[in-house]
Structure formats: C-alpha cells, structure tokens
Design a protein around this motif. Structure first.
Motif, mmCIF file in Angstrom:
data_model
loop_
_atom_site.group_PDB
_atom_site.id
_atom_site.type_symbol
_atom_site.label_atom_id
_atom_site.label_comp_id
_atom_site.label_asym_id
_atom_site.label_seq_id
_atom_site.Cartn_x
_atom_site.Cartn_y
_atom_site.Cartn_z
ATOM 1 N N UNK B 22 0.837 -1.188 0.000
ATOM 2 C CA UNK B 22 0.000 0.000 0.000
ATOM 3 C C UNK B 22 0.885 1.256 0.000
ATOM 4 N N UNK B 23 1.915 1.228 0.852
ATOM 5 C CA UNK B 23 2.800 2.388 0.968
ATOM 6 C C UNK B 23 3.629 2.594 -0.294
ATOM 7 N N UNK B 24 4.216 1.499 -0.798
ATOM 8 C CA UNK B 24 5.101 1.628 -1.958
ATOM 9 C C UNK B 24 4.310 1.995 -3.210
ATOM 10 N N UNK B 25 3.161 1.333 -3.400
ATOM 11 C CA UNK B 25 2.399 1.603 -4.616
ATOM 12 C C UNK B 25 1.752 2.985 -4.550
ATOM 13 N N UNK B 26 1.553 3.477 -3.334
ATOM 14 C CA UNK B 26 1.050 4.847 -3.167
ATOM 15 C C UNK B 26 2.041 5.830 -3.797
ATOM 16 N N UNK B 27 3.320 5.626 -3.496
ATOM 17 C CA UNK B 27 4.337 6.508 -4.086
ATOM 18 C C UNK B 27 4.436 6.264 -5.593
ATOM 19 N N UNK B 28 4.176 5.011 -5.989
ATOM 20 C CA UNK B 28 4.173 4.733 -7.435
ATOM 21 C C UNK B 28 3.044 5.498 -8.128
ATOM 22 N N UNK B 46 -0.234 -1.686 -12.544
ATOM 23 C CA UNK B 46 0.029 -2.346 -11.262
ATOM 24 C C UNK B 46 -0.610 -3.729 -11.205
ATOM 25 N N UNK B 47 -1.852 -3.821 -11.677
ATOM 26 C CA UNK B 47 -2.579 -5.083 -11.581
ATOM 27 C C UNK B 47 -1.971 -6.161 -12.472
ATOM 28 N N UNK B 55 8.127 -1.236 -12.624
ATOM 29 C CA UNK B 55 7.111 -0.235 -12.935
ATOM 30 C C UNK B 55 7.650 1.188 -12.843
ATOM 31 N N UNK B 56 8.497 1.427 -11.846
ATOM 32 C CA UNK B 56 9.087 2.768 -11.738
ATOM 33 C C UNK B 56 9.942 3.058 -12.973
ATOM 34 N N UNK B 57 10.697 2.046 -13.408
ATOM 35 C CA UNK B 57 11.527 2.226 -14.601
ATOM 36 C C UNK B 57 10.652 2.441 -15.829
ATOM 37 N N UNK B 58 9.511 1.759 -15.872
ATOM 38 C CA UNK B 58 8.610 1.863 -17.019
ATOM 39 C C UNK B 58 8.090 3.291 -17.183
#
Lengths: 102, 241
Positions: B22-28, B46-47, B55-58
């Motif tokens: 939840x925390x990491x994907x929030x920043x994503x 994400x899904x 995903x961050x690199x993408x």
C-alpha cells in the motif's frame, strides 16, 4: 498517447510474466545435482539480505529512523518473534523515531 | 491442513505485504501521475505487472516515449531476479500438484511473496500462495489508485513508516535460520555488507538495484554452494528455508 501506454503495459506485463513462469513450469523434477541444489538453497538468504540492506535505511525520511527500525527488527527476529510482529514493530519504531528527529 | 486453512494462513501472513505494498504503490501512483498516466492506466499497470522496480523504470520509458523493444529489454534486466526466485521456488512445489497451479503461482512471484513462500517448511500448498496473492495484489493495485487520485491523502510520516514493513518481513525470514547456522549468518552479513558497498562505491553504485541483486545473488550463493554444499540429509523434506 493513450493507446501507446496500453501497448507499453502489455509488453512489460508479458515479459515480466514469462520471466516468472518459465522456470516454475520447466523445472518440474527435483534437482539432484548437489551444487545447483546448494546454490538454490542459499539464493533466498542472499536475495532477501541484499534487498533489505541498505534499502531499509534509504526509504525512510531519515537514515537513523530506518536504522532504528532495522536494529529492532533484527533483535525481535533473533528472539523468535513472528513475521507480523517484527514487521509492525519496525514500522512503529520508524514512526516514533521520526516524531523526535524529523 | 485443508485448502481453506492454507488459504487463510496465506491471507494472515500476507498482511505485512498488504501494508508495505500500500505504501510503496502509493508513491508509485504519485510518480505515475507525474509521468502523465491516467488513473486507469496506472492501476492497469500495477494489476498486470505486480513489480515495483520494473514499474518505476517503465514510467521513465513511457514519459520518454522510448521504443517497445527498449521497454521489453529493460523489464527483462530489472526483473531477471524473478527467474532465480522461480527456480528456487520450483523445488518447493510437489510434482503431484496439478500443473495449472504453476501458471497462477507464477504471477505471484514477487520479492515479498517469494520471501514468505521460501519460509514454508517442506512443500508449499498453492492455496497458501493464493491466500497471500489475494491480499497482496489488491494492496498493490489499491495503493496505486490512492496515490494517483490523492497524493496528499496519507501523511508523509505514515508512508515513511509503512515503507519498512516489507523489510521487517524479510528480516523475520533470514534472521532465525542465521541463529541456528553460522554459515547462513555469515552469508547474510556478507550479503548486506556487499550490498551496502555496491550502493556507495564509485562505479559500483551506477549499477541498478535489479542488477545488484542478480550479481550478488549469483556470486555469493555460487561461492557458498561451492564451499558449503548442503548435505542431502539436511535438505530432505523439511528444509530450513
């Protein structure tokens, strides 16, 4: 732009799934080669250790709060606390530490 | 244990993953918004991918409008570590298990779910994996959505604190066996020390985190396997990991 993004997503999802799926479906038998067996036995420890440090002190607002969380987590794990307890304690320690230093 | 009990255990063990994701994907989600993605696109990414570094690199690739080949190659390199994880995991799957389970379990090979899976003694039940996935995937997807629709919903303090949930989990996996085995303790200490060196030393720090994991895993586990081969009796049925 919008159509492009969907193709990007499809490409990355496809590649990422294949990387995960190929070994899991191709390696059906129990590996008997002692070297490979030993290698795979050690893989998780190395991978998880490398992912944990120093990343745990870099994701937090201060390296010191991350360090405090890290030390508490290691101590609790050493004394046999459950995964859930260790994980939550690390979060709480980081939160409290940052109240004081940030 | 029955299938349902395994599933429930997976859900329970997966709660730290849920919080961490939840925390990491929030920043994503916030980063995705900055890169110009719509909420639907970010959530879809994400899904279907369930991978943080990739995903961050993408996002950089999408924002820079690079080619699809570059996207494929970048994902291959960054996520190659999953290949090692899947190989290790393949040894924990019973040959009697219906084959199609492997296709579903493959989707859930992430750093964190792998961390929980290798912690299971003996063979792993696919329903345990599904239990973890059933909380981890919504955590990752929902966090992305929250991040993109409201970057200021969670205070920064909370995000900072939640970001260590995943690492706490890893520590809980690697420390107890380190207490029992000096070899494993040594491997853990060397791994962390070299990992730290790789992020600080000139030249080495240019290496991406995905590659750092791959290089160190192959070298350290490779040397350890040569110096300290695991005896069959130690590894039969109930392995330590």
């Amino acid at each position: 732009m919008s159509g492009n993004v969907l193709i990007y997503i499809a490409v990355m999802a496809g590649v990422t799934y294949f990387i995960r799926m190929i070994p899991l479906t191709l390696i059906k038998k129990e590996i008997t080669n002692q070297y490979i067996k030993s290698f795979l036995y050690y893989v998780p420890f190395v991978t998880l250790a490398v992912m944990t440090f120093p990343d745990i002190i870099e994701g937090t607002a201060s390296i010191w709060s991350g360090m405090a969380g890290f030390i508490v987590a290691v101590l609790m794990a050493f004394f046999g606390r459950s995964m859930f307890q260790v994980s939550i304690a690390a979060c709480v320690v980081v939160f409290i530490t940052e109240l004081f230093i940030c | 244990m029955s299938k349902i009990q395994y599933f429930k255990k997976g859900v329970k063990d997966g709660i730290p993953i849920f919080l961490g994701y939840l925390a990491v994907s929030f920043t994503f989600g916030i980063a995705a918004k900055n890169a110009g993605l719509s909420a639907l696109e970010a959530v879809l990414m994400s899904a279907t991918n369930l991978t943080s570094a990739g995903q961050f690199a993408a996002l950089d690739i999408v924002a820079g409008a690079l080619s699809y080949v570059e996207m494929a190659f970048t994902q291959l390199i960054i996520n190659l570590r999953y290949c090692l994880m899947s190989s290790a995991l393949s040894q924990k799957i019973s040959q009697k298990m219906p084959f199609w389970h492997r296709f579903i379990m493959s989707f859930g090979v992430t750093d964190e779910i792998f961390g929980l899976s290798v912690n299971v003694k003996g063979k792993i039940s696919p329903f345990y994996s599904y239990g973890i996935m059933s909380v981890a995937i919504p955590g990752w997807t929902f966090g992305t959505l929250l991040g993109i629709i409201s970057g200021s919903l969670l205070p920064a303090r909370v995000i900072s604190a939640l970001s260590v949930a995943l690492y706490g989990m890893f520590i809980a996996v690697i420390i107890p066996p380190s207490r029992k085995s000096k070899i494993i303790a040594g491997i853990v200490i060397i791994s962390m020390t070299l990992s730290f060196a790789f992020t600080k030393l000139p030249l080495l720090k240019e290496i991406s985190s995905g590659f750092r994991i791959i290089i160190l895993t192959i070298v350290i586990a490779g040397v350890a396997a040569y110096l300290f081969p695991v005896k069959d009796t130690e590894n039969k049925g109930e392995s330590e990991v």
